[in-house]
Design a protein around this motif. Structure first.
Motif, PDB file in Angstrom:
ATOM      1  N   LYS A 165       1.011  -1.002  -0.261  1.00 38.71           N
ATOM      2  CA  LYS A 165      -0.143   0.265  -0.329  1.00 38.71           C
ATOM      3  C   LYS A 165       0.931   0.623   0.149  1.00 38.71           C
ATOM      4  O   LYS A 165       0.621   2.409  -1.124  1.00 38.71           O
ATOM      5  CB  LYS A 165      -1.342  -0.235   0.715  1.00 38.71           C
ATOM      6  N   VAL A 166       2.272   1.146   0.780  1.00 43.30           N
ATOM      7  CA  VAL A 166       2.673   2.532   0.824  1.00 43.30           C
ATOM      8  C   VAL A 166       3.562   2.511  -0.180  1.00 43.30           C
ATOM      9  O   VAL A 166       3.625   3.680  -0.944  1.00 43.30           O
ATOM     10  CB  VAL A 166       3.660   2.394   1.927  1.00 43.30           C
ATOM     11  N   TYR A 167       4.083   1.469  -0.944  1.00 40.90           N
ATOM     12  CA  TYR A 167       4.581   1.268  -2.780  1.00 40.90           C
ATOM     13  C   TYR A 167       3.633   2.517  -3.368  1.00 40.90           C
ATOM     14  O   TYR A 167       4.270   2.548  -4.311  1.00 40.90           O
ATOM     15  CB  TYR A 167       4.920  -0.001  -2.384  1.00 40.90           C
ATOM     16  N   GLY A 168       2.498   1.657  -3.442  1.00 39.14           N
ATOM     17  CA  GLY A 168       1.496   1.825  -4.176  1.00 39.14           C
ATOM     18  C   GLY A 168       1.523   3.832  -4.150  1.00 39.14           C
ATOM     19  O   GLY A 168       1.232   4.293  -5.243  1.00 39.14           O
ATOM     20  N   GLU A 169       0.825   3.997  -2.861  1.00 35.75           N
ATOM     21  CA  GLU A 169       0.525   5.100  -2.389  1.00 35.75           C
ATOM     22  C   GLU A 169       2.044   6.339  -3.250  1.00 35.75           C
ATOM     23  O   GLU A 169       1.548   7.334  -3.534  1.00 35.75           O
ATOM     24  CB  GLU A 169       0.312   5.345  -1.265  1.00 35.75           C
ATOM     25  N   ARG A 170       3.080   5.699  -2.660  1.00 32.49           N
ATOM     26  CA  ARG A 170       4.532   6.520  -3.161  1.00 32.49           C
ATOM     27  C   ARG A 170       4.055   6.744  -4.921  1.00 32.49           C
ATOM     28  O   ARG A 170       3.999   8.034  -5.427  1.00 32.49           O
ATOM     29  CB  ARG A 170       5.639   5.557  -2.859  1.00 32.49           C
ATOM     30  N   LEU A 171       4.044   5.385  -5.271  1.00 36.35           N
ATOM     31  CA  LEU A 171       4.169   5.673  -7.184  1.00 36.35           C
ATOM     32  C   LEU A 171       2.355   6.394  -7.495  1.00 36.35           C
ATOM     33  O   LEU A 171       3.206   7.093  -8.286  1.00 36.35           O
ATOM     34  CB  LEU A 171       3.743   4.229  -7.138  1.00 36.35           C
ATOM     35  N   MET A 172       1.539   6.398  -6.956  1.00 37.65           N
ATOM     36  CA  MET A 172       0.899   7.548  -7.312  1.00 37.65           C
ATOM     37  C   MET A 172       0.773   8.866  -7.062  1.00 37.65           C
ATOM     38  O   MET A 172       0.953   9.272  -7.434  1.00 37.65           O
ATOM     39  CB  MET A 172      -0.874   6.941  -6.594  1.00 37.65           C
ATOM     40  N   GLU A 173       1.832   9.233  -6.630  1.00 39.03           N
ATOM     41  CA  GLU A 173       2.426  10.353  -5.837  1.00 39.03           C
ATOM     42  C   GLU A 173       3.382  10.728  -6.263  1.00 39.03           C
ATOM     43  O   GLU A 173       3.263  11.380  -7.675  1.00 39.03           O
ATOM     44  CB  GLU A 173       2.500  10.394  -4.457  1.00 39.03           C
ATOM     45  N   ALA A 174       4.149  10.289  -7.002  1.00 40.27           N
ATOM     46  CA  ALA A 174       4.730  10.395  -8.183  1.00 40.27           C
ATOM     47  C   ALA A 174       4.856  10.623  -9.555  1.00 40.27           C
ATOM     48  O   ALA A 174       4.822  11.681 -10.154  1.00 40.27           O
ATOM     49  CB  ALA A 174       6.209   8.702  -8.032  1.00 40.27           C
ATOM     50  N   LEU A 175       3.689   9.728  -9.713  1.00 35.09           N
ATOM     51  CA  LEU A 175       3.076   9.861 -10.734  1.00 35.09           C
ATOM     52  C   LEU A 175       2.310  11.154 -10.447  1.00 35.09           C
ATOM     53  O   LEU A 175       2.227  11.232 -12.182  1.00 35.09           O
ATOM     54  CB  LEU A 175       1.546   8.522 -11.188  1.00 35.09           C
ATOM     55  N   GLU A 216      -6.569   7.540 -12.577  1.00 32.87           N
ATOM     56  CA  GLU A 216      -7.293   6.545 -11.459  1.00 32.87           C
ATOM     57  C   GLU A 216      -8.372   6.532 -12.097  1.00 32.87           C
ATOM     58  O   GLU A 216      -8.583   5.281 -11.605  1.00 32.87           O
ATOM     59  CB  GLU A 216      -7.455   7.696 -10.702  1.00 32.87           C
ATOM     60  N   LEU A 217      -9.047   7.142 -12.645  1.00 35.27           N
ATOM     61  CA  LEU A 217     -10.226   6.439 -12.742  1.00 35.27           C
ATOM     62  C   LEU A 217      -9.944   5.167 -14.132  1.00 35.27           C
ATOM     63  O   LEU A 217     -11.300   3.761 -13.315  1.00 35.27           O
ATOM     64  CB  LEU A 217     -11.036   7.101 -14.122  1.00 35.27           C
TER      65      LEU A 217
END
Length: 267
Positions: A165-175, A216-217
């Motif tokens: 989850k943390v890695y996914g959140e970081r990826l989304m933030e980076a993206l 995201e959609l």
């Protein structure tokens, strides 16, 4: 046993007649032994050239003499009942002494066996208790191991999920940061002072959604409804964004409806 010994002591002294008869018998026996000894000494040994044949002859003679002695009926040394009684008592005392020694030996052996048995039983009880304690300890360790293994697996899974989850959140933030910095929403960068154009641009910016929101959609649609991963394109989707996603293979159109797109399946 004491009565036999006492009786033997009382009968230790024989009468004069019994003594005299016993002495006479002893003298006769000694005289006979002396006679036989003299005959053996005076008898010259037979000379034989073959020693083996001489040995065989002596053996045969000895066997014949043994057979003769076996056929002879034994006779009493003395006819006096007093002497026979005394001899019988002595033999009985000797036999009782031997029996006492045998009994004493067997009693000592029995006591030793009883002691050994008690030690073996004590050793067996100790080993049984140790075995039971070891079995209980093993069962307790098995239960603790099972609990620890289940708990460790659960904790490991939770930690992995949290890390993902943390890695996914970081990826989304980076993206999101990359898209915000390099692919911002369409804006009117002209320096014109036409008030009407500014109002149109502001309304356009407020209706359109960013590329980050479009991605995201598409991802949420794939995860929530994998059987129907298509998203309908409306006025909030900026056409250049859609064209870019389709051109670079990030999204694909529906085969029958061009106003629907879905996220490309990546392997």
């Amino acid at each position: 046993m004491a009565e036999v010994k006492l009786g033997g002591q009382e009968a230790a002294e024989l009468s004069e007649a019994a003594r005299s008869e016993l002495f006479d018998l002893c003298e006769d026996q000694f005289a006979q032994l002396e006679k036989l000894q003299n005959e053996i000494i005076l008898c010259e040994p037979d000379f034989c050239e073959n020693p083996q044949e001489q040995s065989v002859n002596r053996l045969m003679a000895t066997e014949a003499e043994l057979k003769q002695w076996l056929t002879v009926e034994p006779k009493l040394l003395a006819a006096n009942s007093e002497v026979l009684l005394q001899a019988g008592k002595e033999e009985m005392l000797k036999l009782c002494s031997e029996l006492e020694m045998i009994v004493s030996c067997y009693e000592a052996k029995r006591d030793k066996l009883r002691e050994t048995k008690e030690l073996e039983q004590k050793w067996l009880e100790e080993k049984t208790q140790a075995l039971m304690a070891a079995s209980d300890h093993v069962e307790r360790l098995k239960m603790e191991k099972e609990k620890l293994s289940e708990h460790s697996v659960l904790q490991d899974t939770k930690e992995k999920i949290h890390k993902m989850k943390v890695y996914g959140e970081r990826l989304m933030e980076a993206l999101g940061d990359i898209l915000e910095n390099h692919i911002p929403l369409p804006q009117d960068k002209s320096n014109t002072n036409n008030k009407k154009k500014k109002n149109v641009t502001q309304e356009l910016d407020e209706d359109l959604i960013s590329l980050n929101e479009i991605l995201e959609l598409l991802m949420n649609k794939v995860l929530n409804t994998p059987h129907d991963p298509y998203v309908t394109i409306d006025s909030t989707f900026w056409p250049p964004y859609i064209e870019m996603l389709l051109r670079y293979g990030i999204a694909v159109r529906h085969q029958e409806n061009n106003f629907k797109i879905r996220l490309e399946t990546f392997y």
